[in-house]
Scaffold this motif. Structure first.
Motif, PDB file in Angstrom:
ATOM      1  N   ILE A   1       7.408  10.300 -13.670  1.00  0.00           N
ATOM      2  CA  ILE A   1       7.150   9.403 -12.948  1.00  0.00           C
ATOM      3  C   ILE A   1       6.069   9.107 -12.916  1.00  0.00           C
ATOM      4  N   GLU A   2       6.484   6.904 -13.274  1.00  0.00           N
ATOM      5  CA  GLU A   2       5.524   6.422 -12.642  1.00  0.00           C
ATOM      6  C   GLU A   2       5.039   5.286 -11.871  1.00  0.00           C
ATOM      7  N   VAL A   3       3.837   5.748 -10.771  1.00  0.00           N
ATOM      8  CA  VAL A   3       3.962   4.526 -10.031  1.00  0.00           C
ATOM      9  C   VAL A   3       3.369   3.614 -10.165  1.00  0.00           C
ATOM     10  N   LEU A   4       3.653   2.353 -10.001  1.00  0.00           N
ATOM     11  CA  LEU A   4       2.872   0.906 -10.568  1.00  0.00           C
ATOM     12  C   LEU A   4       2.467   0.367  -8.878  1.00  0.00           C
ATOM     13  N   ALA A   5       1.448   0.634  -8.863  1.00  0.00           N
ATOM     14  CA  ALA A   5       0.387  -0.070  -7.573  1.00  0.00           C
ATOM     15  C   ALA A   5      -0.988   0.178  -7.678  1.00  0.00           C
ATOM     16  N   ASP A   6      -1.255  -1.268  -6.830  1.00  0.00           N
ATOM     17  CA  ASP A   6      -2.010  -2.419  -6.869  1.00  0.00           C
ATOM     18  C   ASP A   6      -3.165  -1.319  -5.457  1.00  0.00           C
ATOM     19  N   ASP A   7      -2.742  -0.493  -4.460  1.00  0.00           N
ATOM     20  CA  ASP A   7      -2.511  -0.253  -2.865  1.00  0.00           C
ATOM     21  C   ASP A   7      -3.822   0.184  -3.401  1.00  0.00           C
ATOM     22  N   PRO A   8      -5.319   0.159  -3.672  1.00  0.00           N
ATOM     23  CA  PRO A   8      -6.100   0.978  -3.250  1.00  0.00           C
ATOM     24  C   PRO A   8      -6.130   2.101  -2.747  1.00  0.00           C
ATOM     25  N   ALA A   9      -5.398   2.547  -1.594  1.00  0.00           N
ATOM     26  CA  ALA A   9      -5.283   4.107  -0.990  1.00  0.00           C
ATOM     27  C   ALA A   9      -4.296   5.102  -2.102  1.00  0.00           C
ATOM     28  N   ALA A  10      -3.391   3.733  -2.437  1.00  0.00           N
ATOM     29  CA  ALA A  10      -2.057   4.774  -3.638  1.00  0.00           C
ATOM     30  C   ALA A  10      -3.304   5.630  -5.176  1.00  0.00           C
ATOM     31  N   ALA A  11      -4.089   5.513  -5.318  1.00  0.00           N
ATOM     32  CA  ALA A  11      -4.920   6.022  -5.894  1.00  0.00           C
ATOM     33  C   ALA A  11      -5.347   7.647  -5.186  1.00  0.00           C
ATOM     34  N   VAL A  12      -5.087   7.591  -3.779  1.00  0.00           N
ATOM     35  CA  VAL A  12      -6.074   8.567  -3.117  1.00  0.00           C
ATOM     36  C   VAL A  12      -4.504   9.422  -2.818  1.00  0.00           C
ATOM     37  N   ASP A  13      -3.476   8.460  -2.132  1.00  0.00           N
ATOM     38  CA  ASP A  13      -2.567   8.703  -1.728  1.00  0.00           C
ATOM     39  C   ASP A  13      -1.427   9.901  -2.420  1.00  0.00           C
ATOM     40  N   ILE A  14      -1.585   9.448  -3.266  1.00  0.00           N
ATOM     41  CA  ILE A  14      -0.218   9.720  -4.469  1.00  0.00           C
ATOM     42  C   ILE A  14      -1.053  11.451  -5.012  1.00  0.00           C
TER      43      ILE A  14
END
Length: 71
Positions: A34-47
């Protein structure tokens, strides 16, 4: 290997990218990417954290694209 599933979470803020990922991942077989396209900086930590908690593999982050492999 088949094409990865995609979560389109651009413009969504925490915790929505992870919630969307979890919803799509539910019921998918092991080995699904699964690829998550997310530009929220928190996604880099949360995922990656979500992957660790669920026993999945965090594969990579490239710009706003986060790749997960389900286990």
């Amino acid at each position: 290997m088949s094409e990865p599933l995609v979560v389109q979470a651009l413009g969504k803020r925490c915790p929505l990218p992870v919630i969307m990922l979890a919803k799509l991942a539910a019921g998918q077989p092991a080995g699904t990417r699964i690829e998550v396209l997310a530009d929220d900086p928190a996604a880099a930590v949360d995922i990656p954290a979500w992957c660790r908690m669920r026993g999945h593999t965090f594969v990579a982050t490239e710009a706003d694209r986060h790749t997960v492999e389900l286990r």
